[in-house]
Design a protein around this motif. Structure first.
Motif, PDB file in Angstrom:
ATOM      1  N   ARG A   1       0.816  -1.222   0.000  1.00 41.36           N
ATOM      2  CA  ARG A   1       0.000   0.000   0.000  1.00 41.36           C
ATOM      3  C   ARG A   1       0.847   1.268   0.000  1.00 41.36           C
ATOM      4  O   ARG A   1       0.356   2.345  -0.318  1.00 41.36           O
ATOM      5  CB  ARG A   1      -0.993  -0.009   1.159  1.00 41.36           C
ATOM      6  CG  ARG A   1      -0.419   0.287   2.523  1.00 41.36           C
ATOM      7  CD  ARG A   1      -1.514   0.413   3.563  1.00 41.36           C
ATOM      8  NE  ARG A   1      -2.194  -0.849   3.799  1.00 41.36           N
ATOM      9  CZ  ARG A   1      -3.293  -0.968   4.530  1.00 41.36           C
ATOM     10  NH1 ARG A   1      -3.833   0.093   5.097  1.00 41.36           N
ATOM     11  NH2 ARG A   1      -3.853  -2.149   4.713  1.00 41.36           N
ATOM     12  N   PHE A   2       2.127   1.155   0.343  1.00 41.94           N
ATOM     13  CA  PHE A   2       2.985   2.335   0.395  1.00 41.94           C
ATOM     14  C   PHE A   2       3.982   2.385  -0.764  1.00 41.94           C
ATOM     15  O   PHE A   2       4.905   3.195  -0.741  1.00 41.94           O
ATOM     16  CB  PHE A   2       3.721   2.390   1.734  1.00 41.94           C
ATOM     17  CG  PHE A   2       2.790   2.594   2.900  1.00 41.94           C
ATOM     18  CD1 PHE A   2       2.184   3.816   3.118  1.00 41.94           C
ATOM     19  CD2 PHE A   2       2.499   1.544   3.766  1.00 41.94           C
ATOM     20  CE1 PHE A   2       1.315   4.005   4.176  1.00 41.94           C
ATOM     21  CE2 PHE A   2       1.634   1.725   4.830  1.00 41.94           C
ATOM     22  CZ  PHE A   2       1.040   2.958   5.044  1.00 41.94           C
ATOM     23  N   ILE A   3       3.780   1.543  -1.765  1.00 41.08           N
ATOM     24  CA  ILE A   3       4.636   1.631  -2.948  1.00 41.08           C
ATOM     25  C   ILE A   3       4.261   2.869  -3.737  1.00 41.08           C
ATOM     26  O   ILE A   3       3.092   3.076  -4.087  1.00 41.08           O
ATOM     27  CB  ILE A   3       4.512   0.358  -3.810  1.00 41.08           C
ATOM     28  CG1 ILE A   3       5.238  -0.802  -3.123  1.00 41.08           C
ATOM     29  CG2 ILE A   3       5.088   0.587  -5.209  1.00 41.08           C
ATOM     30  CD1 ILE A   3       5.139  -2.102  -3.865  1.00 41.08           C
ATOM     31  N   MET A   4       5.241   3.709  -4.000  1.00 39.19           N
ATOM     32  CA  MET A   4       5.031   4.961  -4.726  1.00 39.19           C
ATOM     33  C   MET A   4       6.366   5.400  -5.305  1.00 39.19           C
ATOM     34  O   MET A   4       7.409   4.828  -4.982  1.00 39.19           O
ATOM     35  CB  MET A   4       4.453   6.033  -3.796  1.00 39.19           C
ATOM     36  CG  MET A   4       5.315   6.311  -2.584  1.00 39.19           C
ATOM     37  SD  MET A   4       4.479   7.307  -1.339  1.00 39.19           S
ATOM     38  CE  MET A   4       3.241   6.155  -0.717  1.00 39.19           C
ATOM     39  N   SER A   5       6.326   6.398  -6.142  1.00 36.14           N
ATOM     40  CA  SER A   5       7.547   6.877  -6.775  1.00 36.14           C
ATOM     41  C   SER A   5       7.622   8.400  -6.683  1.00 36.14           C
ATOM     42  O   SER A   5       6.710   9.083  -7.141  1.00 36.14           O
ATOM     43  CB  SER A   5       7.575   6.446  -8.241  1.00 36.14           C
ATOM     44  OG  SER A   5       8.768   6.850  -8.856  1.00 36.14           O
ATOM     45  N   PRO A   6       8.707   8.925  -6.084  1.00 34.88           N
ATOM     46  CA  PRO A   6       9.823   8.192  -5.492  1.00 34.88           C
ATOM     47  C   PRO A   6       9.384   7.456  -4.228  1.00 34.88           C
ATOM     48  O   PRO A   6       8.337   7.777  -3.654  1.00 34.88           O
ATOM     49  CB  PRO A   6      10.843   9.289  -5.168  1.00 34.88           C
ATOM     50  CG  PRO A   6      10.017  10.520  -4.984  1.00 34.88           C
ATOM     51  CD  PRO A   6       8.878  10.389  -5.955  1.00 34.88           C
TER      52      PRO A   6
ATOM     53  N   ALA B   1      -7.255  -4.332  -2.897  1.00 34.52           N
ATOM     54  CA  ALA B   1      -7.230  -5.487  -3.789  1.00 34.52           C
ATOM     55  C   ALA B   1      -6.323  -5.227  -4.989  1.00 34.52           C
ATOM     56  O   ALA B   1      -5.567  -6.103  -5.421  1.00 34.52           O
ATOM     57  CB  ALA B   1      -8.639  -5.830  -4.254  1.00 34.52           C
ATOM     58  N   GLU B   2      -6.384  -4.035  -5.529  1.00 36.42           N
ATOM     59  CA  GLU B   2      -5.522  -3.686  -6.660  1.00 36.42           C
ATOM     60  C   GLU B   2      -4.061  -3.620  -6.237  1.00 36.42           C
ATOM     61  O   GLU B   2      -3.164  -4.015  -6.989  1.00 36.42           O
ATOM     62  CB  GLU B   2      -5.972  -2.359  -7.252  1.00 36.42           C
ATOM     63  CG  GLU B   2      -7.304  -2.439  -7.968  1.00 36.42           C
ATOM     64  CD  GLU B   2      -7.855  -1.088  -8.350  1.00 36.42           C
ATOM     65  OE1 GLU B   2      -8.418  -0.977  -9.457  1.00 36.42           O
ATOM     66  OE2 GLU B   2      -7.731  -0.129  -7.558  1.00 36.42           O
ATOM     67  N   LYS B   3      -3.829  -3.123  -5.018  1.00 27.64           N
ATOM     68  CA  LYS B   3      -2.460  -3.022  -4.511  1.00 27.64           C
ATOM     69  C   LYS B   3      -1.851  -4.407  -4.261  1.00 27.64           C
ATOM     70  O   LYS B   3      -0.652  -4.610  -4.451  1.00 27.64           O
ATOM     71  CB  LYS B   3      -2.446  -2.209  -3.217  1.00 27.64           C
ATOM     72  CG  LYS B   3      -2.494  -0.699  -3.410  1.00 27.64           C
ATOM     73  CD  LYS B   3      -1.135  -0.179  -3.820  1.00 27.64           C
ATOM     74  CE  LYS B   3      -1.021   1.319  -3.694  1.00 27.64           C
ATOM     75  NZ  LYS B   3       0.337   1.811  -4.015  1.00 27.64           N
TER      76      LYS B   3
ATOM     77  N   GLU C   1       4.828  -9.668  -7.028  1.00 32.86           N
ATOM     78  CA  GLU C   1       6.052  -8.995  -7.436  1.00 32.86           C
ATOM     79  C   GLU C   1       5.874  -7.483  -7.289  1.00 32.86           C
ATOM     80  O   GLU C   1       5.002  -6.890  -7.927  1.00 32.86           O
ATOM     81  CB  GLU C   1       6.380  -9.354  -8.887  1.00 32.86           C
ATOM     82  CG  GLU C   1       7.498  -8.542  -9.519  1.00 32.86           C
ATOM     83  CD  GLU C   1       8.785  -8.609  -8.716  1.00 32.86           C
ATOM     84  OE1 GLU C   1       9.367  -7.538  -8.480  1.00 32.86           O
ATOM     85  OE2 GLU C   1       9.202  -9.723  -8.333  1.00 32.86           O
ATOM     86  N   PHE C   2       6.710  -6.852  -6.456  1.00 31.84           N
ATOM     87  CA  PHE C   2       6.472  -5.446  -6.116  1.00 31.84           C
ATOM     88  C   PHE C   2       6.576  -4.509  -7.307  1.00 31.84           C
ATOM     89  O   PHE C   2       5.945  -3.447  -7.328  1.00 31.84           O
ATOM     90  CB  PHE C   2       7.424  -5.002  -4.994  1.00 31.84           C
ATOM     91  CG  PHE C   2       8.786  -4.582  -5.467  1.00 31.84           C
ATOM     92  CD1 PHE C   2       9.056  -3.247  -5.751  1.00 31.84           C
ATOM     93  CD2 PHE C   2       9.805  -5.507  -5.618  1.00 31.84           C
ATOM     94  CE1 PHE C   2      10.304  -2.854  -6.175  1.00 31.84           C
ATOM     95  CE2 PHE C   2      11.058  -5.121  -6.043  1.00 31.84           C
ATOM     96  CZ  PHE C   2      11.316  -3.784  -6.336  1.00 31.84           C
ATOM     97  N   THR C   3       7.328  -4.897  -8.337  1.00 30.71           N
ATOM     98  CA  THR C   3       7.459  -4.010  -9.495  1.00 30.71           C
ATOM     99  C   THR C   3       6.163  -3.915 -10.292  1.00 30.71           C
ATOM    100  O   THR C   3       6.022  -3.033 -11.136  1.00 30.71           O
ATOM    101  CB  THR C   3       8.584  -4.501 -10.423  1.00 30.71           C
ATOM    102  OG1 THR C   3       8.278  -5.826 -10.885  1.00 30.71           O
ATOM    103  CG2 THR C   3       9.921  -4.507  -9.705  1.00 30.71           C
ATOM    104  N   ARG C   4       5.205  -4.808 -10.023  1.00 30.78           N
ATOM    105  CA  ARG C   4       3.932  -4.792 -10.736  1.00 30.78           C
ATOM    106  C   ARG C   4       2.800  -4.175  -9.899  1.00 30.78           C
ATOM    107  O   ARG C   4       1.681  -4.048 -10.374  1.00 30.78           O
ATOM    108  CB  ARG C   4       3.563  -6.217 -11.154  1.00 30.78           C
ATOM    109  CG  ARG C   4       4.598  -6.866 -12.073  1.00 30.78           C
ATOM    110  CD  ARG C   4       4.161  -8.247 -12.500  1.00 30.78           C
ATOM    111  NE  ARG C   4       2.954  -8.195 -13.323  1.00 30.78           N
ATOM    112  CZ  ARG C   4       2.228  -9.268 -13.648  1.00 30.78           C
ATOM    113  NH1 ARG C   4       2.595 -10.465 -13.202  1.00 30.78           N
ATOM    114  NH2 ARG C   4       1.152  -9.149 -14.392  1.00 30.78           N
TER     115      ARG C   4
END
Length: 204
Positions: free
Chosen positions: A34-39, A72-74, A79-82
């Motif tokens: 849930r905290f994957i973001m860029s940067p 659910a989407e998160k 694989e975290f890159t997806r």
């Protein structure tokens, strides 16, 4: 790099987002997806540098990069890159900033309203209170306490990255072109009242 470029007089502008001011990489231990973001989120030292940049005028705005992906989407991909990047935050942006009490009221208004309007070529139609401007106004209650929760927020997403955080300060009334559209957290406007905004290039 932004500060260095601006010191040389170059037309360079920068923004940050609430997640970088209020969350650190410790959040990944709670739920990485849930905290994957860029940067990516970084440590407290990087967070303090961003606050200093806001205070010094090296950063001009606090935006959101609002990404209301559901849990659910998160969590759909191992694989975290997806994993779709980004976090919801459009509803909590101003309240988080106000509650932090680190910006003067003038700077708070500048980074949330005036500077974005300038950067998008909408000033002075937007971003200021003046004759001929659109009268898009927020009447702010500095004493109103609120607890952030996915159960009560209005964003179309089933989690909130700031769940359980208690804030002091919230919008009481929101006016669009002088007419109330939000009162005490309830939408009172009319669907279709929005208008297309032609923008002029920002002068260098």
């Amino acid at each position: 790099e932004i500060a260095a470029a601006r010191a040389r007089g170059l037309p360079v502008y920068g923004e940050t987002c609430p997640q970088y001011l209020f969350l650190t990489d410790a959040a990944y231990k709670e739920d990485g997806a849930r905290f994957i973001m860029s940067p990516p989120l970084r440590d407290g030292r990087a967070q303090e540098r961003l606050w200093r940049g806001l205070l010094a005028g090296e950063l001009q705005t606090v935006a959101t990069d609002h990404c209301p992906f559901t849990l659910a989407e998160k969590h759909r991909h191992a694989e975290f890159t997806r994993v779709p990047g980004g976090a919801p935050g459009i509803e909590t942006r101003m309240a988080l900033l106000f509650d932090a009490r680190r910006l003067s009221l003038e700077r708070f208004v500048a980074v949330t309203a005036t500077e974005p309007a300038r950067l998008f070529g909408l000033y002075p139609r937007k971003g200021t209170i003046a004759p001929g401007s659109d009268a898009d106004l927020v009447i702010w209650d500095p004493e109103c306490a609120q607890t952030i929760s996915a159960a009560t927020h209005h964003m179309r997403v089933d989690y909130n990255p700031y769940e359980g955080r208690v804030l002091k300060g919230a919008p009481e009334v929101v006016l669009l072109r002088g007419r109330p559209i939000v009162e005490r957290g309830a939408f009172t406007g009319e669907a279709g009242a929005g208008r297309f905004l032609p923008r002029a290039p920002r002068p260098v």
